[in-house]
Design a protein around this motif. Structure first.
Motif, PDB file in Angstrom:
ATOM      1  N   ARG A   1     -54.139 -40.267  38.111  1.00 29.12           N
ATOM      2  CA  ARG A   1     -54.194 -39.256  37.084  1.00 29.12           C
ATOM      3  C   ARG A   1     -53.314 -39.445  35.838  1.00 29.12           C
ATOM      4  O   ARG A   1     -52.168 -39.794  36.024  1.00 29.12           O
ATOM      5  CB  ARG A   1     -53.790 -37.948  37.799  1.00 29.12           C
ATOM      6  N   THR A   2     -53.779 -39.594  34.814  1.00 29.18           N
ATOM      7  CA  THR A   2     -53.169 -39.833  33.671  1.00 29.18           C
ATOM      8  C   THR A   2     -53.160 -38.582  32.739  1.00 29.18           C
ATOM      9  O   THR A   2     -54.158 -38.095  32.263  1.00 29.18           O
ATOM     10  CB  THR A   2     -53.641 -41.089  32.698  1.00 29.18           C
TER      11      THR A   2
ATOM     12  N   ILE B   1     -48.182 -40.247  34.746  1.00 29.53           N
ATOM     13  CA  ILE B   1     -49.125 -40.823  35.470  1.00 29.53           C
ATOM     14  C   ILE B   1     -48.849 -40.628  36.923  1.00 29.53           C
ATOM     15  O   ILE B   1     -47.647 -40.636  37.290  1.00 29.53           O
ATOM     16  CB  ILE B   1     -49.217 -42.465  35.289  1.00 29.53           C
ATOM     17  N   HIS B   2     -49.646 -40.148  37.764  1.00 36.27           N
ATOM     18  CA  HIS B   2     -49.740 -40.059  39.079  1.00 36.27           C
ATOM     19  C   HIS B   2     -50.609 -40.897  39.929  1.00 36.27           C
ATOM     20  O   HIS B   2     -51.597 -41.076  39.576  1.00 36.27           O
ATOM     21  CB  HIS B   2     -50.066 -38.533  39.436  1.00 36.27           C
TER      22      HIS B   2
ATOM     23  N   LYS C   1     -59.131 -41.117  37.772  1.00 36.45           N
ATOM     24  CA  LYS C   1     -59.963 -42.219  38.345  1.00 36.45           C
ATOM     25  C   LYS C   1     -59.885 -42.444  39.827  1.00 36.45           C
ATOM     26  O   LYS C   1     -58.525 -42.158  40.257  1.00 36.45           O
ATOM     27  CB  LYS C   1     -59.707 -43.459  37.748  1.00 36.45           C
ATOM     28  N   LEU C   2     -60.837 -42.561  40.561  1.00 38.05           N
ATOM     29  CA  LEU C   2     -60.720 -42.533  41.921  1.00 38.05           C
ATOM     30  C   LEU C   2     -61.094 -44.035  42.135  1.00 38.05           C
ATOM     31  O   LEU C   2     -61.906 -44.674  41.464  1.00 38.05           O
ATOM     32  CB  LEU C   2     -62.032 -41.834  42.557  1.00 38.05           C
TER      33      LEU C   2
END
Length: 105
Positions: free
Chosen positions: A7-8, A53-54, A94-95
């Motif tokens: 995640r961004t 970012i995470h 994104k995955l």
């Protein structure tokens, strides 16, 4: 097979100190109440200024959906989100799957 969610969050210029304070004081304590899925938090530096970012690791998509459903049902998380959303310009998720070689987080 595990899936990873990247995640961004693009933070409004000049608002990163506020975002960091909200996450430190409210966001992380709320997320820490839920099952530990976090690989890490990162802030952008050269070339990625104003990004938070995470990276999250889940057993599968059902695990991912159950985790986020629990987090978003948390009233404390909703209170935190109400403060942080106005500071975020854009979000991308994104995955990803890990490659079959090399280290695995």
């Amino acid at each position: 097979m595990a899936i990873y969610e990247l995640r961004t969050y693009s933070v409004t210029v000049g608002k990163m100190p506020e975002v960091v304070a909200h996450y430190s004081q409210e966001g992380w304590p709320v997320l820490a109440k839920h099952p530990q899925k976090l690989v890490g938090y990162f802030t952008g530096d050269v070339g990625a200024l104003n990004e938070l970012i995470h990276v999250w690791k889940f057993d599968d998509d059902a695990d991912r959906r159950a985790f986020w459903a629990g987090v978003y049902a948390d009233a404390d998380f909703q209170a935190f989100v109400a403060k942080i959303r106005p500071l975020i310009r854009e979000q991308s998720n994104k995955l990803m799957l890990s490659a079959p070689w090399g280290p695995q987080p």
